[in-house]
Design a protein around this motif. Sequence first.
Motif, PDB file in Angstrom:
ATOM      1  N   SER A 140     -25.605 -10.776 -66.269  1.00 27.51           N
ATOM      2  CA  SER A 140     -24.272 -10.412 -66.742  1.00 27.51           C
ATOM      3  C   SER A 140     -23.969  -8.966 -66.401  1.00 27.51           C
ATOM      4  O   SER A 140     -24.750  -8.063 -66.705  1.00 27.51           O
ATOM      5  CB  SER A 140     -24.175 -10.621 -68.257  1.00 27.51           C
ATOM      6  N   GLY A 141     -22.811  -8.760 -65.791  1.00 33.39           N
ATOM      7  CA  GLY A 141     -22.352  -7.414 -65.490  1.00 33.39           C
ATOM      8  C   GLY A 141     -21.509  -6.819 -66.595  1.00 33.39           C
ATOM      9  O   GLY A 141     -20.964  -5.736 -66.447  1.00 33.39           O
ATOM     10  N   GLY A 142     -21.381  -7.551 -67.712  1.00 34.82           N
ATOM     11  CA  GLY A 142     -20.614  -7.026 -68.830  1.00 34.82           C
ATOM     12  C   GLY A 142     -19.137  -7.340 -68.733  1.00 34.82           C
ATOM     13  O   GLY A 142     -18.679  -8.120 -67.894  1.00 34.82           O
ATOM     14  N   ARG A 143     -18.371  -6.685 -69.595  1.00 41.03           N
ATOM     15  CA  ARG A 143     -16.959  -7.045 -69.765  1.00 41.03           C
ATOM     16  C   ARG A 143     -16.084  -6.699 -68.574  1.00 41.03           C
ATOM     17  O   ARG A 143     -14.958  -7.186 -68.457  1.00 41.03           O
ATOM     18  CB  ARG A 143     -16.419  -6.378 -71.028  1.00 41.03           C
ATOM     19  N   SER A 144     -16.547  -5.861 -67.662  1.00 44.59           N
ATOM     20  CA  SER A 144     -15.723  -5.514 -66.495  1.00 44.59           C
ATOM     21  C   SER A 144     -15.900  -6.510 -65.358  1.00 44.59           C
ATOM     22  O   SER A 144     -15.228  -6.411 -64.334  1.00 44.59           O
ATOM     23  CB  SER A 144     -16.082  -4.106 -66.000  1.00 44.59           C
ATOM     24  N   GLU A 145     -16.797  -7.469 -65.524  1.00 47.31           N
ATOM     25  CA  GLU A 145     -17.099  -8.422 -64.463  1.00 47.31           C
ATOM     26  C   GLU A 145     -16.366  -9.741 -64.687  1.00 47.31           C
ATOM     27  O   GLU A 145     -16.233 -10.217 -65.815  1.00 47.31           O
ATOM     28  CB  GLU A 145     -18.608  -8.687 -64.433  1.00 47.31           C
TER      29      GLU A 145
END
Length: 253
Positions: free
Chosen positions: A168-173
Amino acid sequence: MKSPHPPTAHPHRGFSPVGLENISAVSNYGRGAAHMPLLKDMKESFDIGSEADPRYQNIWPPAGVADTFQPTFTSFFQSCYRAELAILEAISIGVGLSAQTLGQMHAFQTNELRLTHYPEVARGEFAHATRIAAHTDFGTITLLFQDRVGGLQMEVPPGSGCFVDVPSGGRSECIVNVGDCLNKWTGLHSARHRVHLSEQMTEDRVPERFSIAYFAKPDRDVLLRPLLSECSNTGDKYMTADEFQHMRIAGTY
């Protein structure tokens, strides 16, 4: 609970508590009669459609309850729709179709936005349940946004039954998945995926997880017939997108 999902599969709107929807019931789609155990989905969700959808209205929280919720997600829905059209144009060009081929079959915004919360659970719960069972999405493409908790897994290679963790690249991905309708048009493999217990998780308690999925779906009267000559089967009878969606979702509620 003040904005409840109807007790039936349609319309896909409003809040669904843990246990209302069971994706495990449709896990075998496209895989013959292979037996798979039914697993309870450990999630709750809120479904939103386009405010312009001529068939189904949204089920918003009542006045005075989270008043910023509706304008926030109405705006986000439109942002996703603009991204959808740009991605469909790129896919059209990439598979050798004219640039507007796929986009023009998604003019009426029959798409859906799903906000999902996976509550914190004990590790042992995964013996008889999962956060969401293995499945392919019913529509054309899915735009998936998630936090950093992890658990998303993809079947690689397609049809193998082997699932690997998706970092997961987090919320910006934004992760883009191929859905069943795009598979029927182009032969691109539907992304079979699940949210399960990541091999990286060793704690006794698995932390809560949040995700947002935007499901891009064709206009309801569009036929799901192959658009590329190498995918064509002469004489086949093709379903409309609406017929296919109803068939796929019928067993999940």
